[in-house]
Design an enzyme around this catalytic site. Structure first.
Site, short mmCIF file in Angstrom:
data_model
loop_
_atom_site.label_atom_id
_atom_site.label_comp_id
_atom_site.label_asym_id
_atom_site.label_seq_id
_atom_site.Cartn_x
_atom_site.Cartn_y
_atom_site.Cartn_z
CG ASP A 40 -0.17 0.15 2.54
OD1 ASP A 40 1.08 0.19 2.51
OD2 ASP A 40 -0.82 0.27 3.60
CG ASP B 119 1.69 3.08 4.64
OD1 ASP B 119 0.52 2.71 4.87
OD2 ASP B 119 2.61 2.28 4.38
CG ASP C 293 -3.70 3.21 5.17
OD1 ASP C 293 -4.84 3.05 4.71
OD2 ASP C 293 -3.08 2.32 5.78
#
Ligand code: DCT
Ligand code: MG
Length: 400
Positions: free
Chosen positions: A232, A234, A336
């Site tokens: 992912d 961040d 995120d």
């Protein structure tokens, strides 16, 4: 080198040949690398964390055991295998014999047994049995869905579900997050490359600066540790004037959504007390989950259609673009976004850089060796009852 004259005399006389040290003319002693290369600290935060892994086969085996223990709710056992794997990752070369590991910390009997098996046979029967087991395979499949934890995965397994299609048949039983996770399952389980993470960081930076000039966006997580890819992206957001960041995330998300960059998002408000209000001892529980305002999102990342034909092996950064294009030149990516007040930013940056084991050991080291509580918000001296603060307005001081 043997004294050959003696050797042939004995042979001719029909005497049994027994080679003794006195028959040797020279002795060659091969010396292993000095032991000090294997001196590895017990806390992950005190040892080297190189990116290349010289012992991938061994660490993969230990991580399978850690994962299996986690799936069964045995967190202590899982942590022990993760720690053993982390120690092997710090070694400067490939392990050849299990005896080389005698001086290393965090390697229990079980880990050593598995390591020995892999060194001798190339695989471990125990690990292979786990990998082939129906339960492990179902748990792995389900926990890789965005929004699905071990508890839910286990419940689905108990209900007899085994495949993603078993879940797709009952969409009403899934949360919005899990539905999005299922739709984009393949994309979200394809590693994100650094260039793509930086492209997304840039898009977010532009949106953030439009909403609040002077705010910063920092790429963190595995990419900040230098990893070339990750699962992912961040991103930490802050503003040098404490308080300005309040309400920013909503505006940024609205801006990104309006431009068509978001396939899914959910905002979670912060749950921390302001540092102004609290000089008290922070919570010491081991959870790594911090209390910042955050957005769990799925971005639409795409190459422009022409990029696909250009190719010729050259890797170029993808661009984040709208979903509305007719062709499928886009990919879903988990992002995120975390907003921190400026005074807590250094602790958030440290906490979000990882790795998971590094952070865990850093907190353990702080508590046991330094009598301090560290989390992603603050550092607190337990004996002096004192909060360490990051000087507010440091940017203003610098500008002066
Ligand atoms: N983190 C932590 N403890 C956890 C989970 C996460 O301290 N249990 C911290 C360390 C890394 C950071 O949060 C971001 O988490 P991930 O994205 O899960 O980790 P990563 O290292 O960025 O891994 P990847 O490169 O696969 O995204
Ligand atoms: Mg990450």
């Amino acid at each position: 080198l043997l004294d050959v004259s003696w050797f042939s005399e004995s042979m001719q006389a029909g005497r049994p040949v027994e080679i003794e040290p006195r028959h040797c003319l020279t002795v060659t002693v091969s010396v292993e690398k000095p032991q000090d290369t294997w001196l590895v600290a017990a806390y992950a935060c005190q040892r080297r964390s190189p990116l290349p892994n010289n012992n991938q086969l061994l660490t993969d085996a230990l991580e399978t055991l850690a994962e299996e223990a986690h799936f069964c709710g045995h967190e202590g056992r899982s942590l022990a295998f993760s720690r053993a794997s982390s120690v092997l990752k710090a070694l400067p070369r490939t392990v050849r014999r299990v005896q080389e590991l005698d001086s290393l910390p965090c390697l229990g009997e079980h880990s050593k047994r598995v390591i020995q098996e892999v060194l001798e046979d190339g695989t471990s029967a125990e690990v292979e049995t786990i990998r082939q087991s129906e339960k492990y395979q179902a748990m792995k499949l389900f926990t890789k869905i965005f929004g699905v934890g071990v508890k839910t995965a286990h419940q689905w397994y108990q209900e007899g579900r085994r495949t993603l299609d078993d879940l797709r048949g009952h969409p009403a039983q899934l949360s919005k997050e899990q539905q999005a996770g299922l739709i984009h399952y393949e994309d979200l389980n394809t590693p994100v490359k650094r260039a793509d993470a930086e492209a997304i960081g840039q898009v977010v930076r532009e949106a953030v600066n439009k909403c609040l000039p002077g705010a910063s966006v920092t790429l963190t997580g595995g990419f900040r540790r230098g990893k070339p890819s990750g699962h992912d992206v961040d991103l930490l957001i802050t503003h040098p004037v404490e308080g300005q960041e309040a309400g920013l995330l909503k505006k940024v998300i609205a801006c990104l959504d309006q431009q068509g960059f978001l396939l899914y998002h959910s905002i979670h408000r912060n749950t921390f007390e302001s540092l102004e209000d609290s000089d008290q001892e922070p919570s010491s529980h081991a959870s790594s989950m911090d209390q910042y305002e955050r957005c769990f999102s799925i971005f639409c990342l795409g190459d422009l259609p022409g990029d696909a034909q250009e190719g010729a092996g050259a890797e170029k950064p993808s661009r984040v673009r709208r979903t509305s294009g007719a062709s499928r030149f886009w990919k879903a990516v988990r992002v995120d976004l975390v907003v921190t007040p400026y005074s807590q930013f250094p602790f958030a940056l440290l906490g979000w850089t990882g790795s998971r084991i590094f952070e865990r050991d850093l907190r353990r080291f702080a508590k046991r060796e330094k009598k301090m509580l560290l989390n992603s918000h603050t550092l607190y001296h337990l004996e002096q009852s004192r909060v360490y603060r990051f000087p507010q307005g440091i940017e203003r001081m610098r500008r002066k």
